[in-house]
Design a protein around this motif. Structure first.
Motif, PDB file in Angstrom:
ATOM      1  N   THR A 219      25.246 -20.926  13.385  1.00 20.18           N
ATOM      2  CA  THR A 219      24.563 -20.634  14.644  1.00 20.18           C
ATOM      3  C   THR A 219      23.909 -19.258  14.599  1.00 20.18           C
ATOM      4  O   THR A 219      24.097 -18.482  13.661  1.00 20.18           O
ATOM      5  CB  THR A 219      25.542 -20.636  15.831  1.00 20.18           C
ATOM      6  N   SER A 220      23.167 -18.963  15.653  1.00 25.72           N
ATOM      7  CA  SER A 220      22.645 -17.624  15.877  1.00 25.72           C
ATOM      8  C   SER A 220      23.801 -16.665  16.155  1.00 25.72           C
ATOM      9  O   SER A 220      24.859 -17.054  16.652  1.00 25.72           O
ATOM     10  CB  SER A 220      21.689 -17.635  17.079  1.00 25.72           C
ATOM     11  N   LYS A 221      23.592 -15.394  15.859  1.00 26.99           N
ATOM     12  CA  LYS A 221      24.592 -14.365  16.157  1.00 26.99           C
ATOM     13  C   LYS A 221      24.902 -14.289  17.649  1.00 26.99           C
ATOM     14  O   LYS A 221      25.962 -13.784  18.041  1.00 26.99           O
ATOM     15  CB  LYS A 221      24.084 -12.999  15.689  1.00 26.99           C
ATOM     16  N   ILE A 222      23.971 -14.744  18.481  1.00 25.77           N
ATOM     17  CA  ILE A 222      24.200 -14.712  19.923  1.00 25.77           C
ATOM     18  C   ILE A 222      25.512 -15.406  20.279  1.00 25.77           C
ATOM     19  O   ILE A 222      26.259 -14.943  21.146  1.00 25.77           O
ATOM     20  CB  ILE A 222      23.015 -15.363  20.669  1.00 25.77           C
ATOM     21  N   PHE A 223      25.828 -16.507  19.594  1.00 23.58           N
ATOM     22  CA  PHE A 223      27.052 -17.245  19.885  1.00 23.58           C
ATOM     23  C   PHE A 223      28.293 -16.489  19.413  1.00 23.58           C
ATOM     24  O   PHE A 223      29.397 -16.743  19.908  1.00 23.58           O
ATOM     25  CB  PHE A 223      26.998 -18.629  19.238  1.00 23.58           C
ATOM     26  N   HIS A 224      28.119 -15.591  18.472  1.00 28.40           N
ATOM     27  CA  HIS A 224      29.225 -14.747  18.008  1.00 28.40           C
ATOM     28  C   HIS A 224      29.434 -13.574  18.964  1.00 28.40           C
ATOM     29  O   HIS A 224      30.554 -13.303  19.394  1.00 28.40           O
ATOM     30  CB  HIS A 224      28.932 -14.250  16.594  1.00 28.40           C
ATOM     31  N   TRP A 225      28.337 -12.880  19.302  1.00 33.36           N
ATOM     32  CA  TRP A 225      28.439 -11.707  20.179  1.00 33.36           C
ATOM     33  C   TRP A 225      28.960 -12.065  21.562  1.00 33.36           C
ATOM     34  O   TRP A 225      29.726 -11.320  22.158  1.00 33.36           O
ATOM     35  CB  TRP A 225      27.077 -11.027  20.313  1.00 33.36           C
ATOM     36  N   TYR A 226      28.528 -13.216  22.085  1.00 27.53           N
ATOM     37  CA  TYR A 226      28.853 -13.592  23.463  1.00 27.53           C
ATOM     38  C   TYR A 226      29.736 -14.835  23.501  1.00 27.53           C
ATOM     39  O   TYR A 226      29.642 -15.638  24.427  1.00 27.53           O
ATOM     40  CB  TYR A 226      27.568 -13.844  24.249  1.00 27.53           C
ATOM     41  N   ALA A 227      30.607 -14.972  22.532  1.00 27.10           N
ATOM     42  CA  ALA A 227      31.433 -16.183  22.420  1.00 27.10           C
ATOM     43  C   ALA A 227      32.181 -16.494  23.714  1.00 27.10           C
ATOM     44  O   ALA A 227      32.288 -17.658  24.117  1.00 27.10           O
ATOM     45  CB  ALA A 227      32.416 -16.027  21.265  1.00 27.10           C
ATOM     46  N   SER A 228      32.678 -15.470  24.402  1.00 28.03           N
ATOM     47  CA  SER A 228      33.478 -15.704  25.611  1.00 28.03           C
ATOM     48  C   SER A 228      32.651 -16.287  26.750  1.00 28.03           C
ATOM     49  O   SER A 228      33.210 -16.883  27.681  1.00 28.03           O
ATOM     50  CB  SER A 228      34.133 -14.396  26.077  1.00 28.03           C
ATOM     51  N   ASP A 229      31.318 -16.139  26.698  1.00 29.35           N
ATOM     52  CA  ASP A 229      30.472 -16.721  27.738  1.00 29.35           C
ATOM     53  C   ASP A 229      30.365 -18.240  27.591  1.00 29.35           C
ATOM     54  O   ASP A 229      29.985 -18.938  28.544  1.00 29.35           O
ATOM     55  CB  ASP A 229      29.055 -16.129  27.682  1.00 29.35           C
ATOM     56  N   PHE A 230      30.696 -18.749  26.403  1.00 31.78           N
ATOM     57  CA  PHE A 230      30.565 -20.182  26.128  1.00 31.78           C
ATOM     58  C   PHE A 230      31.899 -20.919  26.181  1.00 31.78           C
ATOM     59  O   PHE A 230      31.936 -22.145  26.075  1.00 31.78           O
ATOM     60  CB  PHE A 230      29.917 -20.394  24.760  1.00 31.78           C
ATOM     61  N   GLY A 231      32.980 -20.185  26.328  1.00 31.68           N
ATOM     62  CA  GLY A 231      34.291 -20.822  26.397  1.00 31.68           C
ATOM     63  C   GLY A 231      35.371 -19.861  25.952  1.00 31.68           C
ATOM     64  O   GLY A 231      35.095 -18.797  25.382  1.00 31.68           O
TER      65      GLY A 231
END
Length: 282
Positions: A219-231
């Motif tokens: 995935t994009s780094k966005i999913f790593h940096w903001y992981a808590s926003d997705f679950g």
């Protein structure tokens, strides 16, 4: 901190009237001006900005006039959908404004000292940096990934404008000035829900890859940096992705999630080069 902010819409006249203007007409004017800028000085897909041509244009001067009107905007009149669309548009406009005023234009936004922390607008008499808009307002006053405290303290008057919850889809609408960022679009309160879903689907279709044989999701780094926003877990993040992936990729990921075997989640490098093209140097 406020004395160090680079407030781009300040002027001797701005905010002096004391009058508060209804946000609706101003939001509409902002949308229209951004659409005109996008049509003339951005690529059709919204991923590139022609900064040199933009900053020397009359249309950009018109935009700066609209930005100064933000000083008198009455933010208390915005409902959550209006607030979401308004601040997404303002964030993207402020990013473009800040980069267009950078001299010389950087090769990467990382070359600009604390760009997101210091680039700001006066909105309704309150100073909002890019970080304040993203983390304070749009993420529901959640801490920056590199911080342990939320942007707005309990006694900060800007806290009243924070969204009640974090809508993770906003990450695919906010443009930070890098090539790996999502495309620039213009949002309205009437289309914000569908538009954010479309933005998430478009970004995920380009940035998420599933290797079923190797049981790897990239995935994009966005999913790593903001992981808590997705679950609250890696599995919840992957389940969130299933709602926005193309059918074939979604089916692959669902099969991996249905299996008892572990899944490796990895991120590709983020391209921080400025979201401009060769025409920007003409």
């Amino acid at each position: 901190m406020s004395s160090k902010l680079h407030v781009l819409n300040s002027s001797e006249e701005a905010g002096r009237s004391g009058a508060r203007r209804p946000p609706g007409p101003l939001a509409l004017e902002l949308q229209k001006t951004m659409l005109r800028l996008k049509g003339q000085y951005m690529s059709e897909d919204g991923r590139e900005v022609h900064y040199h041509q933009l900053r020397s244009s009359g249309l950009f001067q018109d935009y700066e006039g609209v930005a100064r009107q933000l000083c008198d905007c009455d933010l208390t009149e915005l409902d959550d959908n209006e607030k979401k669309a308004f601040f997404v548009n303002v964030y993207n406009a402020l990013t473009v404004h800040g980069l267009a005023r950078a001299d010389p234009l950087p090769a990467s936004v990382l070359e600009l000292d604390r760009f997101w922390a210091l680039t700001a607008y006066n909105i309704g008499g309150h100073l909002f940096s890019l970080d304040d808009i993203e983390h304070g307002v749009l993420r529901g006053n959640r801490p920056h990934p590199m911080a342990d405290k939320p942007p707005f303290s309990e006694d900060d008057p800007r806290r009243q404008f924070a969204l009640k919850s974090c809508d993770a889809r906003i990450h695919f609408a906010l443009v930070c000035g890098a090539k790996s960022c999502p495309a620039i679009q213009v949002y309205s309160s009437s289309n914000i829900e569908q538009a954010l879903t479309t933005a998430a689907e478009s970004f995920c279709s380009q940035e998420v890859a599933v290797d079923e044989g190797r049981r790897t999701v990239t995935t994009s780094k966005i999913f790593h940096w903001y992981a808590s926003d997705f679950g609250s877990s890696e599995r919840q993040l992957l389940q969130w992705l299933c709602g926005y992936l193309p059918e074939e990729t979604r089916s692959q990921l669902e099969r991996l999630l249905d299996s008892a075997h572990p899944i490796t989640l990895t991120s590709r490098d983020y391209n921080w080069q400025l979201n401009s093209d060769s025409r920007s140097a003409l």
